[in-house]
Every structure is written in C-alpha cells, then in structure tokens.
Write a protein that holds these residues in place. Structure first.
Motif, PDB file in Angstrom:
ATOM      1  N   LYS A 109      22.610   0.781 -36.221  1.00 43.77           N
ATOM      2  CA  LYS A 109      23.827   0.493 -36.952  1.00 43.77           C
ATOM      3  C   LYS A 109      24.133   2.038 -36.302  1.00 43.77           C
ATOM      4  O   LYS A 109      25.452   1.956 -35.912  1.00 43.77           O
ATOM      5  CB  LYS A 109      23.484   0.818 -38.374  1.00 43.77           C
ATOM      6  N   SER A 110      23.137   2.950 -36.755  1.00 44.31           N
ATOM      7  CA  SER A 110      23.901   4.259 -35.421  1.00 44.31           C
ATOM      8  C   SER A 110      23.824   4.848 -34.734  1.00 44.31           C
ATOM      9  O   SER A 110      24.872   4.800 -34.141  1.00 44.31           O
ATOM     10  CB  SER A 110      22.050   4.969 -36.459  1.00 44.31           C
ATOM     11  N   VAL A 154      15.382  -9.452 -36.255  1.00 43.41           N
ATOM     12  CA  VAL A 154      16.280  -7.595 -35.619  1.00 43.41           C
ATOM     13  C   VAL A 154      16.798  -8.056 -34.095  1.00 43.41           C
ATOM     14  O   VAL A 154      18.340  -7.033 -34.226  1.00 43.41           O
ATOM     15  CB  VAL A 154      14.981  -6.516 -35.317  1.00 43.41           C
ATOM     16  N   GLY A 155      16.200  -8.891 -33.308  1.00 43.54           N
ATOM     17  CA  GLY A 155      17.346  -8.965 -32.754  1.00 43.54           C
ATOM     18  C   GLY A 155      18.743  -9.940 -32.981  1.00 43.54           C
ATOM     19  O   GLY A 155      19.843  -9.725 -32.652  1.00 43.54           O
ATOM     20  N   LEU A 156      18.446 -10.614 -33.927  1.00 39.97           N
ATOM     21  CA  LEU A 156      19.946 -11.395 -34.762  1.00 39.97           C
ATOM     22  C   LEU A 156      20.796 -10.236 -35.381  1.00 39.97           C
ATOM     23  O   LEU A 156      22.033 -10.227 -35.432  1.00 39.97           O
ATOM     24  CB  LEU A 156      19.286 -12.248 -35.504  1.00 39.97           C
ATOM     25  N   ALA A 157      20.031  -9.077 -35.878  1.00 43.23           N
ATOM     26  CA  ALA A 157      21.009  -7.689 -36.635  1.00 43.23           C
ATOM     27  C   ALA A 157      21.349  -7.067 -35.456  1.00 43.23           C
ATOM     28  O   ALA A 157      22.234  -7.221 -35.539  1.00 43.23           O
ATOM     29  CB  ALA A 157      19.702  -7.355 -37.025  1.00 43.23           C
ATOM     30  N   ALA A 185      26.620  -5.384 -32.973  1.00 46.05           N
ATOM     31  CA  ALA A 185      27.016  -5.412 -31.605  1.00 46.05           C
ATOM     32  C   ALA A 185      28.405  -5.707 -31.924  1.00 46.05           C
ATOM     33  O   ALA A 185      29.390  -5.396 -31.191  1.00 46.05           O
ATOM     34  CB  ALA A 185      25.762  -5.620 -30.930  1.00 46.05           C
ATOM     35  N   ARG A 186      28.157  -6.809 -32.308  1.00 44.27           N
ATOM     36  CA  ARG A 186      29.426  -7.988 -32.360  1.00 44.27           C
ATOM     37  C   ARG A 186      30.818  -7.324 -33.067  1.00 44.27           C
ATOM     38  O   ARG A 186      31.979  -7.169 -32.747  1.00 44.27           O
ATOM     39  CB  ARG A 186      29.074  -8.859 -32.715  1.00 44.27           C
ATOM     40  N   LYS A 187      29.803  -6.879 -34.740  1.00 44.65           N
ATOM     41  CA  LYS A 187      30.639  -5.872 -35.221  1.00 44.65           C
ATOM     42  C   LYS A 187      32.033  -4.765 -35.138  1.00 44.65           C
ATOM     43  O   LYS A 187      32.476  -4.373 -35.049  1.00 44.65           O
ATOM     44  CB  LYS A 187      29.971  -6.425 -36.700  1.00 44.65           C
TER      45      LYS A 187
END
Length: 295
Positions: free
Chosen positions: A27-28, A253-256, A261-263
C-alpha cells in the motif's frame, strides 16, 4: 517452546505480523510511488486514538517480555530455572524486546527519521541472533524434527538477508516485501511444526511421538520413525509442506497487490479527472467575457 501451544501462539503472531507488513508495504509503495517509498520495520494503525497508533510496537514489546518470563521462570512455583534451551529461546525474545522498545521510544520522541538506520540494525539483529541460536542450538534436533528445524533456518536466513538489504537500501521495495513474506512464512512454519511434531493426530504415517526423554549419548527427536522408508516419506512430506505454504503466502500477497493496485489506480484516475475538470472550469471563457475583452 517444545510444546504444541509453544509453537502455535508465536507462529500465529508472526503470521499476522508478516501479512500486516506485506499489505502495508504494498500500500505504501503504490500510494507514495517508487521514488518516494521508504522501508518501514513497523506500521501505525490508522486510528484517531494516539495510543492505538503504536499498538504494533506495544504488542510486540509486551509479548516479548511475557515470552522471556515464561522461558526463565518455572510455573506455577515462579522460581528461576536455568536451562540452556530455554535461555536460548529467551535470548531471541531479548533482541525483539530491544527492537520494539527502541522503536517505540523514537516514535514517542519524534526521532525515528534520525535513528531509522539503527532501527534497521536492531531488526537485522533479531533474525541474525535467531539464525545463530537455531544453528548452534544446545538441544540437537535430530530425525524428522531436525529436518523441520533445518528448513526453518532457511526461512530465517532469508529474513536476515532481506532485513540487512532493507537497512542498507531504505528505498528498496523488493527487500521490504521479501522480509514481510519471510516473517509470515516463519509464523506459518511454526504452526505447521506444532501440528506435525507435537500433535499425535498429525504425526506422519509410520512415525510416533516420543514420550520418553533422551538419556546418555542417545538423542531422541520429538518424532521417531519406525523405518528408513517412513523417515524418507516424512521428510518428503515436510518438503512439500514447505513449498505449499510458501505458495499460499505468495498467492495471498499477490492477490493483495492486485487489489491494492486496482484501488490505487481508480483513486488516481478520479483525482486526475477532478484536477483536469477544475482546471478546465477555471480556463473557460464565456461569450460575454470575449465581448468585454474585445471592447
């Protein structure tokens, strides 16, 4: 830590900590962009209460102190007991206590930016001492238990290298993410060891739990296999578990990463649209305005 609960509790704590770090690291990185990303060895909770912002460090500090006391005190008599293996486990938590305590102090005194390098050194020392004490453990883990501990050393070694690289390269996103994943991997492996070595229901076929203590020069692991074939099969199963657990963590982690990234992309597009719309509104000239300019 040679019990089922002794593996499950710290394992669950490490798993949650590693996944929390992985999500916040991604996120960061996405929010600040690669050029502005900075490695952090802990993250604040997004809450208006100031004390809860440092909940991660407070929890690590309290858990570490409690773990040290449980290793050096005999219960329920509460008298000091000097056992080499218990002191080695307590020493690992001492380094974790130093890291959490020093990091919390730098945050409360607003000196984290100045001392972030030393915080990284303390984080690296946690994994360095963990690897050192696991490799030269006073209790020789043999048989199937030894194989599980050898695989654990591989994970800890990755954590150590990632922590050192992240300390030396404070803008290194890859090292920070590898560190988070390896911490979660350590936790999952602790949990797996607890079930496979200390829970009779999950002991591999052809192997049994050891309920007797080692004596003389005879070393006994937590699990003894009745034949070479059973031992080989149990080790092969441990190798598969190692790969499966890593794959599950990487998938999570990949799904996260994809979701975050989409968000972030949607948010960036909305922000860019609002900026352009505002700029377009400011630069619009009405026909009345043109007449006034011509006159």
């Amino acid at each position: 830590m040679g019990t089922f609960i002794g593996h499950i509790v710290p394992g669950l704590a490490l798993t949650l900590l590693g996944l929390w770090h992985a999500i916040n690291t991604v996120k960061s990185y996405l929010v600040k962009c690669p050029a502005n990303f900075t490695v952090r060895f802990w993250y604040r909770f997004d809450t208006p209460q100031s004390i809860l912002k440092h909940l991660q460090l407070i929890s690590i500090l309290a858990f570490s102190i409690l773990a040290i006391l449980m290793q050096v005190l005999e219960f329920p008599s509460f008298h000091f007991a000097f056992k080499l293996d218990s002191m080695e486990h307590a020493t690992m938590f001492i380094h974790l206590t130093l890291f959490a305590g020093f990091s919390l102090y730098t945050e409360l005194t607003d000196s984290f930016e100045l001392l972030s390098g030393f915080v990284g050194i303390l984080a690296s020392s946690i994994f360095g001492q963990e690897y050192f004490l696991l490799h030269f453990h006073s209790t020789d883990h043999v048989g199937l238990e030894g194989h599980y501990h050898w695989l654990l050393q591989l994970i800890v070694l990755v954590s150590l290298v990632a922590a050192v690289v992240a300390t030396c390269s404070p803008n290194g996103f890859t090292a920070a993410l590898v560190l988070s994943i390896s911490v979660a991997f350590q936790g999952c492996w602790f949990i797996n060891m607890g079930f496979m070595l200390w829970n009779p229901m999950f002991v591999p076929e052809g192997c049994v739990r050891n309920l007797t203590q080692a004596s003389g020069n005879v070393m006994l692991g937590a699990v003894t296999c009745g034949s070479d074939e059973a031992d080989f099969r149990a080790r092969a199963l441990a190798n598969l578990q190692f790969s499966w657990i890593l794959a599950a963590i990487l998938a999570f982690v990949g799904l996260a990463c994809l979701k975050l990234a989409r968000k972030c992309n949607i948010t960036d597009r909305l922000t860019e649209y609002e900026r352009l719309h505002s700029k377009g509104s400011d630069s619009t000239i009405t026909p009345e305005g043109l007449k006034q300019i011509d006159s």
